[in-house]
Design a protein around this motif. Structure first.
Motif, PDB file in Angstrom:
ATOM      1  N   ARG A 716       7.216  -1.767  -6.901  1.00  0.00           N
ATOM      2  CA  ARG A 716       7.847  -1.859  -5.580  1.00  0.00           C
ATOM      3  C   ARG A 716       9.360  -2.041  -5.722  1.00  0.00           C
ATOM      4  NH1 ARG A 716       6.694  -6.149  -0.632  1.00  0.00           N
ATOM      5  NH2 ARG A 716       8.008  -5.081   0.887  1.00  0.00           N
ATOM      6  N   ASN A 717       9.768  -2.864  -6.685  1.00  0.00           N
ATOM      7  CA  ASN A 717      11.207  -3.045  -6.907  1.00  0.00           C
ATOM      8  C   ASN A 717      11.884  -1.707  -7.202  1.00  0.00           C
ATOM      9  OD1 ASN A 717      11.112  -5.829  -6.544  1.00  0.00           O
ATOM     10  ND2 ASN A 717      10.711  -6.226  -8.719  1.00  0.00           N
ATOM     11  N   GLU A 718      11.191  -0.884  -8.000  1.00  0.00           N
ATOM     12  CA  GLU A 718      11.745   0.423  -8.361  1.00  0.00           C
ATOM     13  C   GLU A 718      11.879   1.303  -7.124  1.00  0.00           C
ATOM     14  OE1 GLU A 718      11.056   3.608 -11.975  1.00  0.00           O
ATOM     15  OE2 GLU A 718       9.289   2.692 -11.043  1.00  0.00           O
ATOM     16  N   LYS A 719      10.878   1.298  -6.247  1.00  0.00           N
ATOM     17  CA  LYS A 719      10.921   2.112  -5.034  1.00  0.00           C
ATOM     18  C   LYS A 719      12.057   1.671  -4.112  1.00  0.00           C
ATOM     19  CE  LYS A 719       5.999   3.321  -4.921  1.00  0.00           C
ATOM     20  NZ  LYS A 719       4.706   3.138  -4.201  1.00  0.00           N
ATOM     21  N   LEU A 720      12.350   0.356  -4.110  1.00  0.00           N
ATOM     22  CA  LEU A 720      13.394  -0.170  -3.238  1.00  0.00           C
ATOM     23  C   LEU A 720      14.771  -0.118  -3.883  1.00  0.00           C
ATOM     24  CD1 LEU A 720      11.520  -3.288  -1.767  1.00  0.00           C
ATOM     25  CD2 LEU A 720      12.005  -1.109  -0.614  1.00  0.00           C
ATOM     26  N   GLY A 721      14.836   0.382  -5.120  1.00  0.00           N
ATOM     27  CA  GLY A 721      16.120   0.476  -5.805  1.00  0.00           C
ATOM     28  C   GLY A 721      16.613  -0.850  -6.358  1.00  0.00           C
ATOM     29  N   ARG A 722      15.713  -1.805  -6.487  1.00  0.00           N
ATOM     30  CA  ARG A 722      16.089  -3.103  -7.030  1.00  0.00           C
ATOM     31  C   ARG A 722      15.959  -3.099  -8.550  1.00  0.00           C
ATOM     32  NH1 ARG A 722      12.339  -6.907  -3.102  1.00  0.00           N
ATOM     33  NH2 ARG A 722      13.801  -7.113  -1.338  1.00  0.00           N
ATOM     34  N   SER A 723      16.583  -4.087  -9.175  1.00  0.00           N
ATOM     35  CA  SER A 723      16.404  -4.245 -10.619  1.00  0.00           C
ATOM     36  C   SER A 723      14.979  -4.693 -10.899  1.00  0.00           C
ATOM     37  CB  SER A 723      17.398  -5.283 -11.166  1.00  0.00           C
ATOM     38  OG  SER A 723      17.187  -6.532 -10.538  1.00  0.00           O
ATOM     39  N   LEU A 724      14.450  -4.236 -12.020  1.00  0.00           N
ATOM     40  CA  LEU A 724      13.082  -4.602 -12.397  1.00  0.00           C
ATOM     41  C   LEU A 724      13.082  -6.028 -12.928  1.00  0.00           C
ATOM     42  CD1 LEU A 724      11.861  -1.292 -14.067  1.00  0.00           C
ATOM     43  CD2 LEU A 724      11.872  -1.967 -11.654  1.00  0.00           C
ATOM     44  N   GLN A 725      12.211  -6.844 -12.377  1.00  0.00           N
ATOM     45  CA  GLN A 725      12.289  -8.288 -12.624  1.00  0.00           C
ATOM     46  C   GLN A 725      11.419  -8.766 -13.777  1.00  0.00           C
ATOM     47  OE1 GLN A 725      11.501 -10.533  -9.094  1.00  0.00           O
ATOM     48  NE2 GLN A 725      11.580 -12.512 -10.116  1.00  0.00           N
ATOM     49  N   TYR A 726      10.346  -8.054 -14.086  1.00  0.00           N
ATOM     50  CA  TYR A 726       9.327  -8.621 -14.979  1.00  0.00           C
ATOM     51  C   TYR A 726       9.174  -7.877 -16.307  1.00  0.00           C
ATOM     52  CZ  TYR A 726       8.030 -10.980 -10.661  1.00  0.00           C
ATOM     53  OH  TYR A 726       8.072 -11.733  -9.522  1.00  0.00           O
ATOM     54  N   GLN A 727      10.034  -6.920 -16.592  1.00  0.00           N
ATOM     55  CA  GLN A 727       9.834  -6.093 -17.785  1.00  0.00           C
ATOM     56  C   GLN A 727       9.924  -6.892 -19.089  1.00  0.00           C
ATOM     57  OE1 GLN A 727       8.896  -2.747 -17.551  1.00  0.00           O
ATOM     58  NE2 GLN A 727       8.680  -3.485 -15.441  1.00  0.00           N
ATOM     59  N   HIS A 728      10.683  -7.966 -19.092  1.00  0.00           N
ATOM     60  CA  HIS A 728      10.896  -8.728 -20.333  1.00  0.00           C
ATOM     61  C   HIS A 728      10.324 -10.147 -20.238  1.00  0.00           C
ATOM     62  CE1 HIS A 728      13.386  -5.581 -22.027  1.00  0.00           C
ATOM     63  NE2 HIS A 728      13.989  -5.484 -20.852  1.00  0.00           N
ATOM     64  N   GLY A 729       9.302 -10.333 -19.406  1.00  0.00           N
ATOM     65  CA  GLY A 729       8.682 -11.647 -19.282  1.00  0.00           C
ATOM     66  C   GLY A 729       9.114 -12.350 -18.009  1.00  0.00           C
ATOM     67  N   GLY A 730       8.808 -13.650 -17.935  1.00  0.00           N
ATOM     68  CA  GLY A 730       9.135 -14.431 -16.746  1.00  0.00           C
ATOM     69  C   GLY A 730       7.876 -14.960 -16.085  1.00  0.00           C
ATOM     70  N   TRP A 731       8.056 -15.547 -14.916  1.00  0.00           N
ATOM     71  CA  TRP A 731       6.933 -16.120 -14.157  1.00  0.00           C
ATOM     72  C   TRP A 731       6.610 -15.232 -12.966  1.00  0.00           C
ATOM     73  CZ3 TRP A 731       4.188 -20.487 -15.508  1.00  0.00           C
ATOM     74  CH2 TRP A 731       4.718 -21.255 -16.556  1.00  0.00           C
ATOM     75  N   ILE A 732       5.315 -15.064 -12.706  1.00  0.00           N
ATOM     76  CA  ILE A 732       4.872 -14.244 -11.584  1.00  0.00           C
ATOM     77  C   ILE A 732       3.940 -15.071 -10.697  1.00  0.00           C
ATOM     78  CG2 ILE A 732       3.006 -13.306 -13.023  1.00  0.00           C
ATOM     79  CD1 ILE A 732       4.681 -11.372 -10.181  1.00  0.00           C
ATOM     80  N   GLU A 733       4.140 -14.988  -9.382  1.00  0.00           N
ATOM     81  CA  GLU A 733       3.225 -15.611  -8.419  1.00  0.00           C
ATOM     82  C   GLU A 733       2.400 -14.503  -7.778  1.00  0.00           C
ATOM     83  OE1 GLU A 733       5.681 -17.906  -5.781  1.00  0.00           O
ATOM     84  OE2 GLU A 733       5.467 -19.694  -7.034  1.00  0.00           O
ATOM     85  N   TYR A 734       1.096 -14.700  -7.700  1.00  0.00           N
ATOM     86  CA  TYR A 734       0.232 -13.644  -7.184  1.00  0.00           C
ATOM     87  C   TYR A 734      -1.014 -14.238  -6.557  1.00  0.00           C
ATOM     88  CZ  TYR A 734      -2.614 -14.368 -11.400  1.00  0.00           C
ATOM     89  OH  TYR A 734      -3.392 -14.915 -12.397  1.00  0.00           O
ATOM     90  N   VAL A 735      -1.729 -13.438  -5.808  1.00  0.00           N
ATOM     91  CA  VAL A 735      -3.011 -13.854  -5.237  1.00  0.00           C
ATOM     92  C   VAL A 735      -4.042 -12.786  -5.574  1.00  0.00           C
ATOM     93  CG1 VAL A 735      -1.957 -15.172  -3.367  1.00  0.00           C
ATOM     94  CG2 VAL A 735      -2.515 -12.761  -3.019  1.00  0.00           C
ATOM     95  N   ILE A 736      -5.304 -13.148  -5.436  1.00  0.00           N
ATOM     96  CA  ILE A 736      -6.384 -12.195  -5.663  1.00  0.00           C
ATOM     97  C   ILE A 736      -6.826 -11.647  -4.313  1.00  0.00           C
ATOM     98  CG2 ILE A 736      -8.701 -11.837  -6.570  1.00  0.00           C
ATOM     99  CD1 ILE A 736      -6.585 -12.360  -8.715  1.00  0.00           C
TER     100      ILE A 736
END
Length: 787
Positions: A716-736
């Motif tokens: 989604r970040n790529e579609k919106l033209g944003r920088s990619l946030q998670y390619q090199h690790g980090g924390w992600i919040e998500y739901v099932i």
């Protein structure tokens, strides 16, 4: 020359022409000082029987050196020769030449500045003398002579934080210290600028960086702190300075900042001569702090109940961009708040005091992260040399694993009155008692008279007299007891961490002193002690239901008052300690440093089973403590204290366990929690938060849910033209959701509520309900009406 005291802030070594230069920046009672030492010769050691070949190889390579025959020996009891060099580069090249030919250059990896300090036993504090030259803002001392001292001092500190665009263009720099707090902001000076005298307005990014240089020159802090301050703030400052063709002159004496990338380029290092940069996250981790999330907002909320409202990175970026366009005073306020929060965290945790005390105890740098091996080397190497030995080369290819700590199979159940007895610093006390030591091992193996040695495990034998580590630990132990009596929490914590790290160092293949006989003689002795202690307790008529490394859990068989349980616990402690004292004197003719303590009385205690099995779990339990008006449940290894479970599961566990321990009805609570979850009433509690420990592209097989969520987020970040946030690790919040894991920031599908009942609530309930004769599946069924 008159001697004076100083405290070491930074150390550097380099070649100047055909000689070396050591630079030590120190803080003295009269201000900062720069100490220069010239002509120290790098050295390494070669076994005497290889010295001639080494001499031939280095001569052929046209490397200048001086060789000396020494009285020192290596760990194979062979004499060694010293090879001395005029420059660091010559020493490094020589060691490399010898390594190619299979000749060990012993201790060639010891840095020159470190060797200079450790051989003089300088740990933080020092006394020095030299030829003084007044410089702007400091005194320079040449031809310095230095020795150890106990001097310590407070260090001045500034908290630094930057704000920037998503492309890394600087907006502002916040600085908070005891002497000055301000924000340097890019923007036109407003008409009402006198209302915000703490904001310096500059026309562009170049002037912003110049302002930063000027601030450091004017206020001259010893320490720079921040949150991800190295890998974010300084990395970007260095990059923007290069773009603007300006030097970052943030070191003392107007010296340039130096940036260095690590070999994997994922971590960088900043050097500010005369100052030290400390990242709050790394510093707290080194002091054994732990938080569910390491974001500044989360830690601040955890410690002070306050933080910043915008935590999503893109919400935050949008907000920062908006403030920069529309309300720069608000952005400056936001910027400075970060700086203030970091300083408050340092103040609250006494982190700076801890790091200073750690340096005083071990000699390692203030900003050294981890550093257990370096600390051990600093303390041990000079003592080893004075005993006539040089240290071995790091050699991990023959690494043999040692057994881990003792963990007893548990007896699952819900118990009344369980006592916990802990051996005080078990591994350090084993080292002290059984004289476990690298030099002691070498000397013990070469001593034929068994009366002069103490047996270890796996062939380890330790000399009764020739050793250093037992006395080092004894001195630290006494210092910690004194620090605790004086209420010096930072000092006590530093000693505890260092003392307990010594076993890990000896068991690490990354330590030059590693020998599996050392580590095994510690852990296997620990197994023996724990098993024997269990027998002693059970001989008194009580049941041991679990044991873990240095803790023993004792069921008293029925409910006892705190006073009666305390009496039993204290009696057991007295009996066990007396037995070990007598046994070790009779069996080994050694004095016992083993000391078991009565730690806790749990009025109610749960030892669960392994999920889905009847076997008792390990390192997982919960117990109710009710003493002195304080009633709390202690969780170990359970979902409540794990970051990979949802807030729903954690809240459910805490309430359910409290009700079971208090004998309250739980049926309605379980049923209501299930129904609320299924009806969508718990959305804010259904968020998973997990760390990506590798690059996103590295996950190829068995892709876990948090990785799937991160990939969707970056798509989604790529579609919106944003920088990619998670390619090199980090924390992600998500739901099932009904379509699997989805990132919170890009949620598209309905929640899968049944997942949370089956995977979050049910496992929690199944851990305790069977012990009171109830089943989650029955309680979770909806209430049937009468008609």
């Amino acid at each position: 020359m008159q001697y004076q005291d100083g405290f070491l802030i930074s150390r550097h070594s380099r070649d100047i022409g055909d000689r070396t230069e050591l630079v030590f920046w120190v803080q003295t009672p009269s201000g900062p000082a720069k100490l220069l030492v010239h002509g120290e010769k790098p050295v390494f050691f070669v076994a005497q029987d290889s010295a001639s070949e080494a001499e031939r190889l280095l001569t052929n390579a046209a490397i200048s050196f001086t060789q000396k025959t020494l009285t020192l020996k290596n760990f194979d009891y062979k004499p060694v020769a010293g090879f001395y060099f005029s420059t660091i580069s010559a020493s490094t090249r020589a060691a490399r030449e010898l390594l190619v030919e299979g000749i060990d250059a012993l201790e060639s990896d010891v840095r020159l500045a470190d060797r200079y300090l450790m051989e003089r036993f300088i740990c933080g504090g020092l006394t020095f003398a030299g030829e003084a030259v007044q410089r702007k803002g400091y005194i320079e001392y040449r031809n310095v002579k230095a020795k150890a001292s106990d001097y310590t001092t407070l260090l001045s500190r500034v908290s630094l934080d930057i704000e920037c665009s998503e492309k890394g263009v600087l907006y502002s720099i916040g600085l908070d210290s005891d002497v000055d707090s301000r924000v340097i902001m890019v923007g036109d000076t407003p008409a009402n600028a006198d209302e915000t005298p703490w904001i310096d307005w500059v026309p562009n990014e170049l002037e912003l960086l110049k302002g930063l240089n000027s601030w450091f020159e004017a206020y001259d802090p010893d320490v720079v702190v921040g949150w991800s301050v190295v890998d974010f703030d300084f990395r970007l400052l260095v990059k923007r300075a290069a773009f603007n063709q300006i030097d970052l002159r943030l070191g003392r004496g107007n010296e340039k900042a130096h940036w260095r990338d690590s070999s994997n380029s994922r971590q960088g290092f900043i050097t500010l001569p005369g100052r030290v940069v400390i990242d709050g996250i790394d510093g707290l981790k080194s002091a054994t702090y732990s938080f569910r999330s390491w974001s500044l907002e989360s830690v601040s909320q955890n410690m002070f109940g306050e933080g910043k409202a915008i935590d999503n990175p893109y919400d935050r970026m949008d907000s920062i961009n908006r403030m920069f366009r529309e309300d720069k005073v608000a952005l400056a306020t936001y910027n400075l708040q970060d700086c203030v929060l970091v300083n408050r965290i340092f103040q609250e945790t006494h982190l700076m005091e801890y790091l200073i005390q750690r340096s005083r105890l071990t000699g390692i740098e203030l900003d050294r992260i981890g550093g257990s091996v370096a600390a051990f080397t600093n303390l041990y190497l000079p003592r080893l040399h004075r005993a006539g030995f040089v240290a071995p080369t790091l050699a991990s290819e023959n690494w043999i694993a040692s057994p881990g700590g003792y963990v007893m199979d548990s007896k699952p159940g819900l118990y009344d009155s369980v006592l916990v007895l802990d051996f005080k610093s078990l591994y350090p006390s084993i080292i002290r008692t059984f004289l476990i030591d690298p030099l002691g091992l070498i000397e013990g193996l070469h001593t034929p008279d068994e009366s002069e040695t103490v047996p270890g495990f796996r062939g380890g034998i330790f000399h009764r007299e020739k050793h250093f580590l037992p006395s080092l630990i004894e001195n630290l132990w006494q210092a910690r007891d004194e620090a605790k009596r004086q209420g010096e929490k930072a000092f006590s914590q530093a000693i505890k961490i260092i003392m307990n790290s010594f076993y890990g160092v000896l068991g690490s293949s990354g330590c030059r002193f590693f020998d599996h006989r050392l580590a095994s003689s510690i852990t296997m002795r620990g197994h023996e002690i724990m098993k024997m202690t269990r027998e002693l307790i059970e001989a008194q008529g009580y049941e041991v239901i679990y044991g873990d490394t240095d803790s023993t859990f004792v069921s008293l068989g029925k409910q006892y008052s705190n006073d009666d349980a305390d009496a039993i616990g204290n009696a057991l402690v007295e009996h066990i300690n007396a037995w070990w004292t007598k046994h070790l004197t009779d069996e080994y003719q050694i004095s016992s440093a083993l000391e078991i303590e009565y730690e806790t009385h749990y009025q109610k205690f749960l030892m669960p089973t392994i999920r889905g099995q009847d076997t008792g779990s390990k390192k997982r339990y919960a117990g109710l403590v009710d003493k002195d008006g304080e009633r709390r449940i202690v969780y170990k290894g359970l979902e409540t204290v794990r970051t990979d479970w949802t807030p729903l599961a954690q809240e459910f566990q805490q309430t359910l366990y409290q009700r079971v321990f208090d004998g309250e009805d739980i049926e309605e609570y379980v049923r209501n929690t299930v129904e609320d979850t299924l009806h969508g009433h718990n959305h804010d509690k259904l968020i998973y938060r997990k760390r990506l420990r590798r690059k996103l592209s590295d996950y190829e097989k068995n892709v876990p849910p948090h990785v799937k969520a991160a990939r969707k987020a970056d798509l989604r970040n790529e579609k919106l033209g944003r920088s990619l946030q998670y390619q090199h690790g980090g924390w992600i919040e998500y739901v099932i959701t009904v379509n699997g894991a989805e990132p919170l920031e890009a949620l598209e599908s309905p929640y899968d509520y049944q997942h949370y009942v089956d995977k979050q609530l049910k496992p929690i309930a199944d851990g305790i309900l069977p012990f009171i004769g109830k089943r989650f599946d029955e309680l979770a069924m909806p209430q049937l009406g009468l008609f």
